[in-house]
Each structure stands twice: as C-alpha cells, then as structure tokens.
Design a protein around this motif. Structure first.
Motif, PDB file in Angstrom:
ATOM      1  N   GLN A 125       0.826  -1.215   0.000  1.00  0.00           N
ATOM      2  CA  GLN A 125       0.000   0.000   0.000  1.00  0.00           C
ATOM      3  C   GLN A 125       0.859   1.264   0.000  1.00  0.00           C
ATOM      4  O   GLN A 125       0.633   2.205   0.765  1.00  0.00           O
ATOM      5  CB  GLN A 125      -0.967  -0.005   1.196  1.00  0.00           C
ATOM      6  N   ASP A 126       1.856   1.257  -0.871  1.00  0.00           N
ATOM      7  CA  ASP A 126       2.736   2.405  -1.065  1.00  0.00           C
ATOM      8  C   ASP A 126       3.477   2.813   0.213  1.00  0.00           C
ATOM      9  O   ASP A 126       3.774   3.985   0.432  1.00  0.00           O
ATOM     10  CB  ASP A 126       1.948   3.606  -1.609  1.00  0.00           C
ATOM     11  N   ARG A 127       3.760   1.837   1.056  1.00  0.00           N
ATOM     12  CA  ARG A 127       4.557   2.037   2.264  1.00  0.00           C
ATOM     13  C   ARG A 127       5.609   0.929   2.334  1.00  0.00           C
ATOM     14  O   ARG A 127       5.422  -0.165   1.807  1.00  0.00           O
ATOM     15  CB  ARG A 127       3.693   1.956   3.533  1.00  0.00           C
ATOM     16  N   PHE A 128       6.731   1.230   2.992  1.00  0.00           N
ATOM     17  CA  PHE A 128       7.663   0.172   3.377  1.00  0.00           C
ATOM     18  C   PHE A 128       7.251  -0.268   4.770  1.00  0.00           C
ATOM     19  O   PHE A 128       7.473   0.448   5.752  1.00  0.00           O
ATOM     20  CB  PHE A 128       9.109   0.680   3.377  1.00  0.00           C
TER      21      PHE A 128
ATOM     22  N   PRO B  40       8.337   4.819   5.626  1.00  0.00           N
ATOM     23  CA  PRO B  40       8.383   3.638   6.505  1.00  0.00           C
ATOM     24  C   PRO B  40       7.164   3.589   7.426  1.00  0.00           C
ATOM     25  O   PRO B  40       6.657   4.630   7.871  1.00  0.00           O
ATOM     26  CB  PRO B  40       9.675   3.837   7.299  1.00  0.00           C
ATOM     27  N   ALA B  41       6.704   2.387   7.684  1.00  0.00           N
ATOM     28  CA  ALA B  41       5.531   2.188   8.535  1.00  0.00           C
ATOM     29  C   ALA B  41       5.655   0.830   9.224  1.00  0.00           C
ATOM     30  O   ALA B  41       6.519   0.015   8.879  1.00  0.00           O
ATOM     31  CB  ALA B  41       4.245   2.256   7.714  1.00  0.00           C
ATOM     32  N   THR B  42       4.794   0.595  10.205  1.00  0.00           N
ATOM     33  CA  THR B  42       4.823  -0.643  10.988  1.00  0.00           C
ATOM     34  C   THR B  42       3.405  -1.177  11.153  1.00  0.00           C
ATOM     35  O   THR B  42       2.457  -0.402  11.318  1.00  0.00           O
ATOM     36  CB  THR B  42       5.439  -0.389  12.383  1.00  0.00           C
TER      37      THR B  42
ATOM     38  N   PRO C  37      14.608   3.425   0.638  1.00  0.00           N
ATOM     39  CA  PRO C  37      14.665   2.881  -0.718  1.00  0.00           C
ATOM     40  C   PRO C  37      14.426   1.370  -0.687  1.00  0.00           C
ATOM     41  O   PRO C  37      15.103   0.651   0.053  1.00  0.00           O
ATOM     42  CB  PRO C  37      16.093   3.219  -1.175  1.00  0.00           C
ATOM     43  N   TRP C  38      13.466   0.909  -1.451  1.00  0.00           N
ATOM     44  CA  TRP C  38      13.168  -0.532  -1.453  1.00  0.00           C
ATOM     45  C   TRP C  38      12.683  -0.956  -2.827  1.00  0.00           C
ATOM     46  O   TRP C  38      12.295  -0.127  -3.658  1.00  0.00           O
ATOM     47  CB  TRP C  38      12.114  -0.874  -0.392  1.00  0.00           C
ATOM     48  N   ILE C  39      12.686  -2.265  -3.049  1.00  0.00           N
ATOM     49  CA  ILE C  39      12.292  -2.833  -4.343  1.00  0.00           C
ATOM     50  C   ILE C  39      10.805  -3.180  -4.300  1.00  0.00           C
ATOM     51  O   ILE C  39      10.393  -4.035  -3.503  1.00  0.00           O
ATOM     52  CB  ILE C  39      13.128  -4.092  -4.654  1.00  0.00           C
ATOM     53  N   PRO C  40       9.983  -2.554  -5.119  1.00  0.00           N
ATOM     54  CA  PRO C  40       8.545  -2.831  -5.081  1.00  0.00           C
ATOM     55  C   PRO C  40       8.138  -4.074  -5.857  1.00  0.00           C
ATOM     56  O   PRO C  40       7.010  -4.539  -5.740  1.00  0.00           O
ATOM     57  CB  PRO C  40       7.941  -1.576  -5.732  1.00  0.00           C
TER      58      PRO C  40
END
Length: 295
Positions: A75-78, A192-194, A215-218
C-alpha cells in the motif's frame, strides 16, 4: 556475459580458506556447500520437543504480519512487522497448528538473535564458521536464528554482508540476482511504517513519521508486473533450493528473495563485506542506473 552460471554450483565439502576466498568471495560468486555442517549436533537435536525443553517458556521476539511479508512494500509504504514478545512455546504452538491464527509468525530478528535471544542453542552449532573467519580475517558481525511458517516470505533485497546460510531442517527456496542486474531492478522511496494490532485484532499500518524514506524494491520477482517495470524482463534470476544440512554462500550485494517450507529452521552468519573495488563498481552501476532514469 560476466561469468555468471545458469545454476548455483555445488561443492562436496568446505574448501580451504584460501581456495574459498580466491574462487568464491573475491569473484563474488554464490555456491551451495554440502557436508559443511554435518557435524553439528543441531541437525539431529533440533526437534520441536527439544526446542520446547531447552527454550520453552522464554520470551522471544517474533515478527507478526497479516500476509507473511515483513519489511516489504505494501500500500505504497515500506511496512515492517509487528515485533511481538511472546513465550517461545506459544510460537511453536502456532507453527505446529496446535493453535490457529489468521496472522503469520516468523522468528527472524536479525541482530544476532541466536546469541542474544537463543544462547541455549549456540552449543549445538558454531559461534562462527572457522574457515570463513580465516578467509576473511574476522568473526561474523551477527549470527541469526530463523524459524517460521511457509507463508512467511522475504521480499527481494540485498545486504552488505558475506552470508553463509545454513539450513538445519526443511528447505529454503532462493531467487537470486547478481549485482550486475541492478539496472533492471526497480528501487523507489517509501514512507516507513509498521503493522500494529488494533483492539479488534485486525492490523493497521502506522507511519514512522520521524524517519527518512526508505529505498526498497517494489517488484515481486515471482509475479513481476512487466507493464510497470519492463526493464525487469532483461534480468536473469537464478533459483536454488537449500536443503537440510546444506549451506548457501550468498555473496554481498546479491539480490535475494526467500521462501521456505513450513517450520524450516536455519542459522546464518553475516560477515561484513570489504568495501573494495567491487563495491565501487556496484556504486557506479547504481549511480548510472539512477542517472539514466532522470534522462
């Protein structure tokens, strides 16, 4: 074209430190090593009954998610997992299906949790891999213990570690990309989220507002959206299955996506990489990839 093979080679046994450094670490090539941990008591001792007896009621850190994806884009969050403190025996009840839960549980804390949270088990393995420590001239930064459900998946990412991944029971399924595939692998910045459990037991996603974007790989390499990420069609993934008693050498900067059989147990050793010429080459490739996107 750069010398990568189409499959991960097997070694019949652990090489000498010099041979391992020269043939595998220096050229940054993965391999699966057999008979490297055959002498470990853990291979025979680490049954559910033994783990209950030795660790039992001790409270440990468990990653809990609604979908099995911890540290992944959603959902567009890491989104990072809820880190739940619970008795280890309660966790085993869930893994063994003695207790049902709609959520996915995974012991996967990576801050050397074997030595920090499960010191009772260290004597059944090794505090380091002697021939690797000699090859690199240092001890591992962390030794991690992994145990979880089949639905627990590790999203595609890379680490700045030389990784020796040892499977004790069950099997791990790895999808790998060499660092040279970086131009074809998308990175984006995410808030970033939890995951947090609400009063009704459902999960909500709570932003970590005081931290920078991650930065992450979607992309999901098992079901890549090539319309959104057409460059990925040029990537060349390697797949391998690491079985009980086998060790995977996963070189630094290799991208990896990991699945597992239910209740799989593993221990891995993270040795900090050398920030040498191959790291500089990777940084150059990364910068060129970003520059091409701007153009």
């Amino acid at each position: 074209e750069l010398g990568w093979t189409e499959s991960i080679p097997y070694l019949d046994g652990p090489p000498s430190p010099l041979e391992f450094y020269r043939e595998w670490v220096s050229p940054n090539k993965p391999c699966i090593i057999q008979n490297a941990i055959a002498h470990w008591p853990a291979l025979k001792k680490w049954t559910s009954a033994y783990l209950r007896e030795v660790v039992g009621p001790k409270v440990v850190s468990v990653a809990v998610t609604p979908n099995g994806y911890a540290d992944a884009v959603f959902q567009d969050r890491f989104v990072m997992p809820e880190e739940r403190q619970m008795p280890f025996m309660d966790f085993l009840d869930i893994v063994e299906k003695k207790v049902t839960s709609p959520n996915i549980f995974y012991v996967q804390k990576q801050c050397s949790n074997l030595t920090e949270e499960f010191p009772e088990l260290v004597c059944d393995v090794q505090p380091d891999i002697p021939w690797m420590s000699e090859a690199l001239g240092k001890k591992p930064d962390a030794v991690n213990f992994w145990l979880g459900e089949a639905a627990a998946v590790t999203s595609l990412h890379k680490d700045h570690y030389e990784n020796l991944y040892c499977v004790i029971s069950g099997e791990k399924h790895f999808l790998l990309h060499p660092p040279s595939d970086r131009p074809f692998i998308p990175y984006e910045l995410y808030q970033p989220a939890t995951y947090r459990v609400s009063e009704d037991g459902s999960f909500e996603i709570v932003d970590e507002k005081s931290t920078d974007k991650v930065p992450w790989i979607p992309l999901d390499p098992l079901n890549p959206n090539l319309e959104q990420y057409p460059e990925y069609a040029q990537a060349k993934p390697l797949e391998c299955t690491v079985k009980a008693g086998e060790m995977l050498y996963l070189p630094s900067l290799w991208f990896h996506h990991v699945q597992q059989s239910h209740g799989c147990i593993a221990v891995n050793y993270w040795y900090d990489m050398e920030y040498d010429l191959k790291y500089s080459y990777y940084q150059l490739l990364d910068c060129l990839t970003k520059a091409m996107k701007v153009l």
